[in-house]
Design an enzyme around this catalytic site. Structure first.
Site, PDB file in Angstrom:
ATOM      1  N   CYS A 118       0.826  -1.211   0.000  1.00 51.72           N
ATOM      2  CA  CYS A 118       0.000   0.000   0.000  1.00 51.72           C
ATOM      3  C   CYS A 118       0.861   1.262   0.000  1.00 51.72           C
ATOM      4  O   CYS A 118       0.395   2.331  -0.387  1.00 51.72           O
ATOM      5  CB  CYS A 118      -0.931   0.000   1.198  1.00 51.72           C
ATOM      6  SG  CYS A 118      -1.936  -1.490   1.264  1.00 51.72           S
ATOM      7  N   HIS A 259      -2.971   6.378   4.660  1.00 51.89           N
ATOM      8  CA  HIS A 259      -3.528   5.246   3.920  1.00 51.89           C
ATOM      9  C   HIS A 259      -4.779   4.800   4.669  1.00 51.89           C
ATOM     10  O   HIS A 259      -4.744   4.577   5.881  1.00 51.89           O
ATOM     11  CB  HIS A 259      -2.485   4.126   3.864  1.00 51.89           C
ATOM     12  CG  HIS A 259      -3.031   2.817   3.438  1.00 51.89           C
ATOM     13  ND1 HIS A 259      -3.923   2.693   2.392  1.00 51.89           N
ATOM     14  CD2 HIS A 259      -2.834   1.560   3.923  1.00 51.89           C
ATOM     15  CE1 HIS A 259      -4.246   1.420   2.255  1.00 51.89           C
ATOM     16  NE2 HIS A 259      -3.602   0.713   3.172  1.00 51.89           N
ATOM     17  N   ASN A 289     -10.436  -0.054   1.975  1.00 45.41           N
ATOM     18  CA  ASN A 289      -8.983  -0.007   1.768  1.00 45.41           C
ATOM     19  C   ASN A 289      -8.707  -0.180   0.275  1.00 45.41           C
ATOM     20  O   ASN A 289      -8.894  -1.263  -0.257  1.00 45.41           O
ATOM     21  CB  ASN A 289      -8.339  -1.127   2.596  1.00 45.41           C
ATOM     22  CG  ASN A 289      -6.820  -1.167   2.446  1.00 45.41           C
ATOM     23  OD1 ASN A 289      -6.255  -0.596   1.519  1.00 45.41           O
ATOM     24  ND2 ASN A 289      -6.176  -1.875   3.358  1.00 45.41           N
TER      25      ASN A 289
HETATM   26  O1  UT7 Z   1      -3.556  -2.092   3.663  1.00 49.31           O
HETATM   27  C1  UT7 Z   1      -2.578  -2.896   4.213  1.00 49.31           C
HETATM   28  C2  UT7 Z   1      -2.499  -2.711   5.649  1.00 49.31           C
HETATM   29  N1  UT7 Z   1      -3.527  -3.474   6.307  1.00 49.31           N
HETATM   30  C3  UT7 Z   1      -3.993  -3.097   7.463  1.00 49.31           C
HETATM   31  O2  UT7 Z   1      -3.623  -2.057   7.951  1.00 49.31           O
HETATM   32  C4  UT7 Z   1      -4.939  -3.980   8.209  1.00 49.31           C
HETATM   33  C5  UT7 Z   1      -4.606  -3.927   9.652  1.00 49.31           C
HETATM   34  N2  UT7 Z   1      -5.438  -4.731  10.492  1.00 49.31           N
HETATM   35  C6  UT7 Z   1      -6.719  -4.379  10.768  1.00 49.31           C
HETATM   36  O3  UT7 Z   1      -7.217  -3.373  10.285  1.00 49.31           O
HETATM   37  C7  UT7 Z   1      -7.485  -5.231  11.747  1.00 49.31           C
HETATM   38  O4  UT7 Z   1      -6.606  -6.135  12.356  1.00 49.31           O
HETATM   39  C8  UT7 Z   1      -8.648  -6.029  11.095  1.00 49.31           C
HETATM   40  C9  UT7 Z   1      -9.753  -5.060  10.729  1.00 49.31           C
HETATM   41  C10 UT7 Z   1      -8.151  -6.754   9.871  1.00 49.31           C
HETATM   42  C11 UT7 Z   1      -9.225  -7.012  12.109  1.00 49.31           C
HETATM   43  O5  UT7 Z   1      -9.628  -6.336  13.277  1.00 49.31           O
HETATM   44  P1  UT7 Z   1      -9.198  -6.895  14.715  1.00 49.31           P
HETATM   45  O6  UT7 Z   1      -9.827  -6.031  15.707  1.00 49.31           O
HETATM   46  O7  UT7 Z   1      -7.697  -6.983  14.723  1.00 49.31           O
HETATM   47  O8  UT7 Z   1      -9.878  -8.311  14.738  1.00 49.31           O
HETATM   48  P2  UT7 Z   1      -9.210  -9.757  14.912  1.00 49.31           P
HETATM   49  O9  UT7 Z   1      -8.503 -10.152  13.660  1.00 49.31           O
HETATM   50  O10 UT7 Z   1      -8.431  -9.789  16.181  1.00 49.31           O
HETATM   51  O11 UT7 Z   1     -10.497 -10.641  15.087  1.00 49.31           O
HETATM   52  C12 UT7 Z   1     -11.393 -10.448  16.179  1.00 49.31           C
HETATM   53  C13 UT7 Z   1     -12.587 -11.360  15.997  1.00 49.31           C
HETATM   54  C14 UT7 Z   1     -12.202 -12.790  15.678  1.00 49.31           C
HETATM   55  O12 UT7 Z   1     -13.135 -13.641  16.327  1.00 49.31           O
HETATM   56  P3  UT7 Z   1     -12.742 -14.355  17.718  1.00 49.31           P
HETATM   57  O13 UT7 Z   1     -11.529 -15.174  17.406  1.00 49.31           O
HETATM   58  O14 UT7 Z   1     -12.462 -13.235  18.678  1.00 49.31           O
HETATM   59  O15 UT7 Z   1     -13.960 -15.132  18.023  1.00 49.31           O
HETATM   60  C15 UT7 Z   1     -12.416 -12.912  14.186  1.00 49.31           C
HETATM   61  O16 UT7 Z   1     -12.699 -14.218  13.768  1.00 49.31           O
HETATM   62  O17 UT7 Z   1     -13.368 -10.910  14.898  1.00 49.31           O
HETATM   63  C16 UT7 Z   1     -13.609 -12.016  14.000  1.00 49.31           C
HETATM   64  N3  UT7 Z   1     -13.724 -11.486  12.647  1.00 49.31           N
HETATM   65  C17 UT7 Z   1     -14.898 -11.075  12.124  1.00 49.31           C
HETATM   66  N4  UT7 Z   1     -16.145 -11.060  12.632  1.00 49.31           N
HETATM   67  C18 UT7 Z   1     -17.125 -10.562  11.844  1.00 49.31           C
HETATM   68  C19 UT7 Z   1     -12.756 -11.289  11.726  1.00 49.31           C
HETATM   69  N5  UT7 Z   1     -13.270 -10.761  10.603  1.00 49.31           N
HETATM   70  C20 UT7 Z   1     -14.611 -10.622  10.839  1.00 49.31           C
HETATM   71  C21 UT7 Z   1     -15.680 -10.125  10.067  1.00 49.31           C
HETATM   72  N6  UT7 Z   1     -16.904 -10.111  10.604  1.00 49.31           N
HETATM   73  N7  UT7 Z   1     -15.499  -9.643   8.818  1.00 49.31           N
END
Ligand code: UT7
Length: 332
Positions: A118, A259, A289
């Site tokens: 990105c 970004h 994004n």
């Molecule tokens: O452009 C390149 C750079 N990329 C980025 O900057 C992305 C950086 N990362 C992020 O923005 C965040 O980490 C995400 C938005 C991708 C994820 O958010 P998070 O708060 O870090 O969530 P997580 O991955 O820790 O997941 C938390 C929970 C999980 O469930 P459990 O294990 O707590 O039961 C996931 O399975 O949220 C669940 N989950 C979802 N639930 C509903 C993950 N994706 C989804 C979804 N809908 N789409």
């Protein structure tokens, strides 16, 4: 060194293109196990644009370029170089830039893609400005363009809700009146974290095969929370140093154009810098994004809306696969 030396570089025009089709969080609720509430509160995204079936990255890039040239009142023959920042090229070769250069009939221009995750946006902006400052080129068309939605695994809720398609472009040129718009830049990489955001399949490391496709290795894979932590750890100090090296206090920055990966990332990096989030330009709600296109989209919309004004000090900040990160300071 961070500060540009040499000939002053001006921003001569900008433009964007986004596909017509809108995919909302509610649409996604019908496709994967997710909710509008989760996507909105965890990311700030409400909807995103999706390229038409027959649209490829060079189409979006071309349409944004036409708008940028129009706003610069410039004909394509005046351009010396076309640089396209993209992680979703139509094909690995030819480059998207070469296709755009051909379609524009920019007959005097070279063409090259930049692929640095990105952060490609900030890399491309910096390379263009460096080429102009050092007298190699007079006028450069810089484009950030992505069709990420064709490279997503639509069964993986952890990635498919995040990305969208779009393109933005800028024309940079040697300053006609001595006014320097591009002040400083800093480009970094931590390649020890190269496993955090990957598209592993279909090339040299993992050539195309039935097994590769069954494992969906031709789609984007991301260790989202590790990326989140990396960015929060690295960016605040990096941005503090960048401002210091640019002879600028954090308070002097009029607008932060991050970004647009996640509202929470932007908010928490700024909080660590003690900068109010109101100083950030945000449009992640509309586009999600869009990787290398995102800062171009955010900047152009803010300019057209009259938010960004002449004399404003604007820092473009990006981070992404690599892990790369970088910042460029412009005085508009
Ligand atoms: O452009 C390149 C750079 N990329 C980025 O900057 C992305 C950086 N990362 C992020 O923005 C965040 O980490 C995400 C938005 C991708 C994820 O958010 P998070 O708060 O870090 O969530 P997580 O991955 O820790 O997941 C938390 C929970 C999980 O469930 P459990 O294990 O707590 O039961 C996931 O399975 O949220 C669940 N989950 C979802 N639930 C509903 C993950 N994706 C989804 C979804 N809908 N789409």
């Amino acid at each position: 060194m961070t500060i540009f030396k040499g000939r002053p570089v001006s921003l001569l025009g900008s433009g964007i293109y986004v596909p017509e089709k809108v995919l909302t969080n509610y649409d996604l609720e019908k496709m994967v196990d997710t909710s509008d509430e989760w996507i909105r509160t965890r990311t700030g995204i409400v909807e995103r644009r999706i390229a038409a079936e027959d649209q490829v990255t060079s189409d979006l890039a071309y349409l944004a370029a036409v708008e940028a040239l129009k706003s610069a009142s410039m004909s394509p023959e005046e351009i010396d170089m076309v640089i396209v920042a993209t992680n979703t090229p139509d094909t690995i070769f030819p480059s998207v830039a070469a296709k755009v250069q051909g379609r524009l009939e920019a007959i005097n221009a070279g063409a090259s893609d930049i692929q640095s995750g990105c952060t490609s946006s900030v890399y491309a902006l910096s390379f263009a400005a460096a080429g102009i400052a050092s007298s190699i080129w007079d006028k450069v068309l810089v484009i950030g363009a992505e069709v990420l939605t064709k490279l997503l695994n639509w069964e993986d809720r952890a990635t498919c809700v995040l990305f969208g398609d779009g393109a933005g472009a800028m024309v940079l040129g040697v300053s006609p009146d001595g006014k320097n718009n591009v002040i400083s830049t800093s480009l970094k990489s931590d390649g020890t974290k190269s496993d955090l955001i990957i598209l592993p399949g279909g090339l040299v490391e993992c050539p195309a095969s039935v097994e590769m496709i069954q494992k969906k290795l031709h789609t984007i894979h991301m260790k989202g929370s590790e990326v989140f932590k990396f960015v929060n750890k690295v960016l605040p100090l990096f941005l503090e140093q960048f401002c210091e090296e640019s002879d600028l206090s954090l308070d002097d920055v009029t607008w932060w154009i991050f970004h647009q990966a996640n509202y929470r990332i932007i908010e928490s990096v700024l909080r660590r810098l003690d900068v109010p989030v109101e100083r950030a330009i945000l449009n992640i709600d509309k586009y999600g994004n869009t990787s290398a296109a995102s800062v171009f989209l955010a900047f152009h919309e803010a300019l057209v809306d009259g938010k960004v004004k002449k004399g404003d000090k604007v820092i473009f900040v990006s981070f992404g696969s690599g892990m790369t990160y970088g910042a460029t300071l412009m005085e508009i």
